[in-house]
Design an enzyme around this catalytic site. Structure first.
Site, PDB file in Angstrom:
ATOM      1  N   ASP A   1      19.679  32.103  79.458  1.00 27.96           N
ATOM      2  CA  ASP A   1      18.802  31.179  78.732  1.00 27.96           C
ATOM      3  C   ASP A   1      19.517  29.843  78.636  1.00 27.96           C
ATOM      4  O   ASP A   1      20.449  29.674  77.857  1.00 27.96           O
ATOM      5  CB  ASP A   1      18.514  31.762  77.344  1.00 27.96           C
ATOM      6  CG  ASP A   1      17.711  30.818  76.446  1.00 27.96           C
ATOM      7  OD1 ASP A   1      17.293  29.748  76.917  1.00 27.96           O
ATOM      8  OD2 ASP A   1      17.520  31.179  75.266  1.00 27.96           O
TER       9      ASP A   1
ATOM     10  N   GLU B   1      18.757  25.917  77.993  1.00 24.23           N
ATOM     11  CA  GLU B   1      17.707  25.033  77.492  1.00 24.23           C
ATOM     12  C   GLU B   1      18.317  23.913  76.659  1.00 24.23           C
ATOM     13  O   GLU B   1      19.537  23.746  76.625  1.00 24.23           O
ATOM     14  CB  GLU B   1      16.698  25.829  76.666  1.00 24.23           C
ATOM     15  CG  GLU B   1      17.300  26.584  75.482  1.00 24.23           C
ATOM     16  CD  GLU B   1      16.246  27.378  74.715  1.00 24.23           C
ATOM     17  OE1 GLU B   1      15.625  26.785  73.820  1.00 24.23           O
ATOM     18  OE2 GLU B   1      16.045  28.584  75.028  1.00 24.23           O
TER      19      GLU B   1
ATOM     20  N   ASP C   1       9.797  38.404  74.586  1.00 19.59           N
ATOM     21  CA  ASP C   1      11.240  38.296  74.370  1.00 19.59           C
ATOM     22  C   ASP C   1      11.492  38.144  72.878  1.00 19.59           C
ATOM     23  O   ASP C   1      10.737  37.479  72.171  1.00 19.59           O
ATOM     24  CB  ASP C   1      11.850  37.139  75.164  1.00 19.59           C
ATOM     25  CG  ASP C   1      11.260  35.787  74.822  1.00 19.59           C
ATOM     26  OD1 ASP C   1      11.764  35.133  73.884  1.00 19.59           O
ATOM     27  OD2 ASP C   1      10.291  35.378  75.490  1.00 19.59           O
TER      28      ASP C   1
END
Length: 289
Positions: free
Chosen positions: A177, A179, A88
């Site tokens: 994503d 986080e 990624d």
């Protein structure tokens, strides 16, 4: 006009003046009430987009500070079943040498497209199209900031700026994503239930618009802390676990296996090092929805 007539005019004018003053006071009080956080019509996240360094936020950028970093060369990680190698990347990598990444065994790539509702990766076209042009199956991801706007709003922004999916066999479902917060409180100031609701809003909007649920990227520690290890996504969204170790470790509740594993933040590929949990034919199947 008589003196009595003048009194009537004066009293009528005074009444009108008082009414005007009261109306002005009412408007002022209403405006103040609407400005108070927590009122029914207030927008609790409006004007709070504090995203100041999105070029430094990528999939896993916050993980080393909380859970440690990891470097991996070929053969360091030995999973139990056939894995397909990939990576990624984000704007941090700039223009990527995709031919070299393909030669080193990379067969898929996820590319950062957006963050919040204010940032798009300036290298997105080179990375997203370049990986595709050398033969990789590619997808895009959104770096979530749940304290700047709602989940559905960010899903819409993501889709509008490269996050869409098509059943062409070469495009993976978009990834969320989610986080550690690079700008402050770990859970972005949300309760566990609030965070679960935010992720559901993103995932449901993406599904409604694109016909597939997004992949969810996170670490077990963050997921456990900020969602209470919620198991409500396991039947819809594939899990992408970040764990810089020789095994993927504990998975979020409800998941019997991972779909992607980010196992190191540096290695033979540009950006982060990833495995898809299966052979290339299964990766193609995921790309087909």
């Amino acid at each position: 006009m008589s003196h009595g007539d003048l009194s009537v005019v004066h009293e009528t004018g005074s009444a009108r003046t008082r009414l005007a003053l009261l109306a002005g006071l009412f408007v002022t009080l209403l405006a103040l009430a609407l400005a108070v956080p927590g009122t029914a019509n207030a927008a609790p996240t409006a004007g709070r987009n504090h995203v100041t360094h999105p070029e430094l936020d990528w999939m896993g950028s916050t993980v080393p500070a909380h859970e440690g970093s990891g470097h991996s060369g070929p053969g360091t990680v030995t999973p139990m079943v056939t894995q397909t190698s990939g990576m990624d990347v984000s704007g941090y990598q700039g223009n990527v040498n995709w031919s070299a990444a393909w030669s080193n065994g990379g067969r898929f790539a996820y590319v950062k497209a957006t963050e919040s509702t204010t940032y798009t990766n300036p290298y997105f076209a080179q990375q997203y199209n370049g990986s595709y042009n050398v033969g990789m199956i590619r997808g895009s991801y959104h770096f979530a900031t749940p304290d700047t706007s709602g989940g559905a709003t960010q899903a819409d922004y993501f889709i509008a700026h490269g996050g869409g999916w098509s059943a062409d066999g070469k495009t993976l479902p978009g990834a969320l994503d989610i986080e550690y917060n690079p700008y402050g409180a770990t859970c972005y100031g949300l309760s566990q239930s609030g965070m679960v609701n935010w992720i559901h809003a993103f995932a449901n909007e993406y599904h409604a618009r694109e016909g597939v649920y997004p992949v969810i990227y996170s670490t077990f520690d963050w997921w456990n802390t900020c969602t209470g290890n919620n198991g409500g996504f396991a039947t819809t969204s594939p899990i992408w676990i970040a764990k810089y170790s020789s095994s993927a470790g504990t998975l979020p509740a409800g998941y019997g296996y991972y779909t992607f594993w980010q196992y190191a933040d540096s290695g033979v590929f540009p950006g982060d090092q990833d495995y898809f949990n299966g052979d290339y034919s299964r990766l193609q199947a995921l790309a087909l929805g």
